[in-house]
Design a protein around this motif. Structure first.
Motif, PDB file in Angstrom:
ATOM      1  N   THR A 192      86.624  56.864  35.146  1.00 54.03           N
ATOM      2  CA  THR A 192      87.441  55.742  35.606  1.00 54.03           C
ATOM      3  C   THR A 192      86.549  54.523  35.782  1.00 54.03           C
ATOM      4  N   VAL A 193      86.838  53.457  35.051  1.00 54.84           N
ATOM      5  CA  VAL A 193      86.109  52.201  35.221  1.00 54.84           C
ATOM      6  C   VAL A 193      86.453  51.635  36.596  1.00 54.84           C
ATOM      7  N   ILE A 194      85.450  51.218  37.351  1.00 52.26           N
ATOM      8  CA  ILE A 194      85.696  50.772  38.717  1.00 52.26           C
ATOM      9  C   ILE A 194      86.424  49.433  38.731  1.00 52.26           C
ATOM     10  N   GLU A 195      87.163  49.187  39.813  1.00 49.24           N
ATOM     11  CA  GLU A 195      87.970  47.972  39.936  1.00 49.24           C
ATOM     12  C   GLU A 195      87.115  46.720  39.803  1.00 49.24           C
ATOM     13  N   ALA A 196      85.903  46.740  40.344  1.00 45.49           N
ATOM     14  CA  ALA A 196      85.051  45.549  40.346  1.00 45.49           C
ATOM     15  C   ALA A 196      84.655  45.101  38.948  1.00 45.49           C
ATOM     16  N   ASP A 197      84.777  45.976  37.946  1.00 45.94           N
ATOM     17  CA  ASP A 197      84.356  45.636  36.584  1.00 45.94           C
ATOM     18  C   ASP A 197      85.509  45.479  35.601  1.00 45.94           C
ATOM     19  N   LEU A 198      86.748  45.696  36.050  1.00 52.97           N
ATOM     20  CA  LEU A 198      87.871  45.620  35.107  1.00 52.97           C
ATOM     21  C   LEU A 198      88.045  44.221  34.528  1.00 52.97           C
ATOM     22  N   TRP A 199      87.698  43.185  35.291  1.00 54.13           N
ATOM     23  CA  TRP A 199      87.832  41.824  34.758  1.00 54.13           C
ATOM     24  C   TRP A 199      86.884  41.602  33.580  1.00 54.13           C
ATOM     25  N   ARG A 200      85.725  42.242  33.608  1.00 54.12           N
ATOM     26  CA  ARG A 200      84.797  42.108  32.475  1.00 54.12           C
ATOM     27  C   ARG A 200      85.415  42.718  31.214  1.00 54.12           C
ATOM     28  N   LEU A 201      86.072  43.858  31.377  1.00 53.52           N
ATOM     29  CA  LEU A 201      86.710  44.502  30.236  1.00 53.52           C
ATOM     30  C   LEU A 201      87.864  43.650  29.716  1.00 53.52           C
ATOM     31  N   ALA A 202      88.617  43.026  30.619  1.00 51.29           N
ATOM     32  CA  ALA A 202      89.738  42.185  30.213  1.00 51.29           C
ATOM     33  C   ALA A 202      89.286  41.003  29.371  1.00 51.29           C
ATOM     34  N   GLN A 203      88.054  40.550  29.566  1.00 54.40           N
ATOM     35  CA  GLN A 203      87.548  39.401  28.822  1.00 54.40           C
ATOM     36  C   GLN A 203      86.751  39.803  27.574  1.00 54.40           C
ATOM     37  N   ALA A 204      86.747  41.094  27.257  1.00 54.82           N
ATOM     38  CA  ALA A 204      86.060  41.582  26.051  1.00 54.82           C
ATOM     39  C   ALA A 204      87.003  41.513  24.859  1.00 54.82           C
ATOM     40  N   ARG A 205      86.525  40.974  23.761  1.00 50.47           N
ATOM     41  CA  ARG A 205      87.354  40.815  22.569  1.00 50.47           C
ATOM     42  C   ARG A 205      87.352  42.079  21.714  1.00 50.47           C
ATOM     43  N   ILE A 206      88.318  42.152  20.836  1.00 49.02           N
ATOM     44  CA  ILE A 206      88.347  43.215  19.832  1.00 49.02           C
ATOM     45  C   ILE A 206      87.029  43.189  19.050  1.00 49.02           C
ATOM     46  N   GLY A 207      86.440  44.347  18.855  1.00 45.18           N
ATOM     47  CA  GLY A 207      85.170  44.434  18.141  1.00 45.18           C
ATOM     48  C   GLY A 207      83.960  44.443  19.046  1.00 45.18           C
ATOM     49  N   THR A 208      84.136  43.996  20.303  1.00 46.54           N
ATOM     50  CA  THR A 208      83.037  44.034  21.268  1.00 46.54           C
ATOM     51  C   THR A 208      82.670  45.481  21.580  1.00 46.54           C
ATOM     52  N   ARG A 209      81.419  45.708  21.866  1.00 40.82           N
ATOM     53  CA  ARG A 209      80.969  47.042  22.253  1.00 40.82           C
ATOM     54  C   ARG A 209      80.752  47.102  23.755  1.00 40.82           C
ATOM     55  N   ILE A 210      81.081  48.257  24.330  1.00 41.16           N
ATOM     56  CA  ILE A 210      80.894  48.452  25.758  1.00 41.16           C
ATOM     57  C   ILE A 210      80.060  49.694  25.997  1.00 41.16           C
ATOM     58  N   GLN A 211      79.314  49.667  27.092  1.00 39.92           N
ATOM     59  CA  GLN A 211      78.577  50.854  27.519  1.00 39.92           C
ATOM     60  C   GLN A 211      78.953  51.166  28.957  1.00 39.92           C
ATOM     61  N   LEU A 212      79.259  52.429  29.214  1.00 40.87           N
ATOM     62  CA  LEU A 212      79.618  52.882  30.546  1.00 40.87           C
ATOM     63  C   LEU A 212      78.378  53.391  31.279  1.00 40.87           C
ATOM     64  N   HIS A 213      78.292  53.061  32.554  1.00 32.37           N
ATOM     65  CA  HIS A 213      77.172  53.492  33.386  1.00 32.37           C
ATOM     66  C   HIS A 213      77.734  54.266  34.577  1.00 32.37           C
ATOM     67  N   GLU A 214      77.256  55.470  34.778  1.00 28.71           N
ATOM     68  CA  GLU A 214      77.803  56.323  35.822  1.00 28.71           C
ATOM     69  C   GLU A 214      77.458  55.790  37.205  1.00 28.71           C
ATOM     70  N   CYS A 215      78.452  55.786  38.094  1.00 26.45           N
ATOM     71  CA  CYS A 215      78.226  55.420  39.490  1.00 26.45           C
ATOM     72  C   CYS A 215      79.025  56.356  40.373  1.00 26.45           C
ATOM     73  N   SER A 216      78.691  56.386  41.641  1.00 24.14           N
ATOM     74  CA  SER A 216      79.389  57.226  42.609  1.00 24.14           C
ATOM     75  C   SER A 216      80.593  56.476  43.172  1.00 24.14           C
TER      76      SER A 216
END
Length: 336
Positions: free
Chosen positions: A271-295
């Protein structure tokens, strides 16, 4: 009143959404980037959840049929008022009849036009957000079209010409500076994480997942090497919220977003944390993302800088407007 002059597909009226109805099969909807909407509303002295216009496709143009103050947030783009360039994230007051144009963004994906007092459309189930899949909310439950008119509820502000630093300039990314081609997001392991092979678990965190064209407000489909289960499973349906990362049988993840399904049955790996969802919303098609594990504790703590940023903005706006009134002799209850 606002008159839409030019628009492409899927631009809608949105607020912060309609929570509390998922048990009835009604999704939350609302803006993809709630932080950008909140910033715009704070700058204008609105309530945090006042409705604005969410832009997903460009160019976009509207006429302000009455004098009003507004701000465009979320993106870095060419923005013009009657042909004069104005800055994003900056409060501007327009005279009646002036035309606002927003071009394709150089940075970011979704822009937000906020106006003093908010956009006045009917409240449906506690929200003014457009629910495209259900065909309700917003303006007749549909995307905006050229010729549409929208009522606005506020008067022009007595001061303008102030703004905010964008969140990308203030809130640190989890892995340092981002260049727009790789977005770093924090995520917690989800209920079904243990159902995946150790190799798939490791791959989840180490892959630069690509956002595919089969992505929309419901969810972002990610392309990369498939994630395998230890053995085939059948799960009961469960409640779904924005941020949940599901893995369909093909093995490529889907991150649920603002128009997320209310229930689902694919295995949940993270589950992507709430604090980072805005970053995902501003990512365009074709952009690459990397997930980092947190508690869980780290995910909760990650909201503190966001709240501090918004609180600081509220304080700045209050001080600026009070100072401007003292300089101009305008009393707090007056309108210039």
């Amino acid at each position: 009143m606002i008159t839409i002059l030019e628009t492409s597909a899927l631009n809608t009226v949105q607020d912060l959404g309609r929570p509390g109805y998922r048990n009835l099969g009604v999704g939350t909807s609302g803006v993809m980037d709630p932080l950008a909407l909140r910033v715009g509303n704070i700058l204008l002295g609105n309530r945090d959840d006042d409705a604005g216009i969410e832009l997903q496709t460009y160019p976009f143009a509207l006429r302000l049929d009455a004098a009003t103050s507004f701000v465009v947030t979320g993106i870095d783009a060419v923005i013009e008022l009657d042909g004069r360039a104005i800055l994003p994230w900056m409060v501007t007051t327009a005279a009646a009849g002036q035309v606002l144009r927003v071009g394709p963004p150089a940075k970011g994906a979704r822009g937000y036009i906020c106006v003093a007092g908010g956009i006045d459309v009917p409240v449906v189930l506690g929200s003014r957000s457009t629910q495209l899949r259900g065909g309700f909310g917003g303006l007749d439950g549909r995307p905006l079209e050229a010729g549409d008119t929208l009522e606005i509820t506020g008067a022009p502000l007595d001061v303008s010409g102030y703004g905010a630093l964008p969140p990308t300039k203030v809130l640190d990314a989890v892995a340092g500076q981002e260049d727009g081609r790789l977005i770093h997001l924090r995520a917690m392991t989800a209920t079904d994480y243990g159902l995946f092979t150790p190799e798939a678990q490791e791959r989840l965190w180490n892959t630069h997942w690509r956002i595919t064209p089969q992505s929309n407000r419901v969810g972002y489909r990610l392309a990369g090497e498939p994630l395998e289960l230890r053995h085939p499973v059948e799960l009961r349906s469960y409640g779904v919220i924005a941020g949940i990362v599901q893995v369909p049988p093909a093995g490529e993840p889907i991150v649920q977003l603002a128009d997320a399904n209310t229930v689902g049955g694919y295995p949940r790996i993270a589950t992507v944390i709430e604090a980072d969802l805005w970053r995902l919303a501003q990512a365009r098609i074709g952009t690459r993302i990397q997930l980092h594990e947190c508690s869980f504790e780290q995910g909760v703590a990650a909201m503190r800088p966001v709240d501090t940023y918004l609180d600081g903005l509220r304080t700045m706006v209050a001080h600026y407007r009070a100072s401007a009134r003292r300089r101009t002799g305008v009393k707090s209850g007056d309108k210039a």
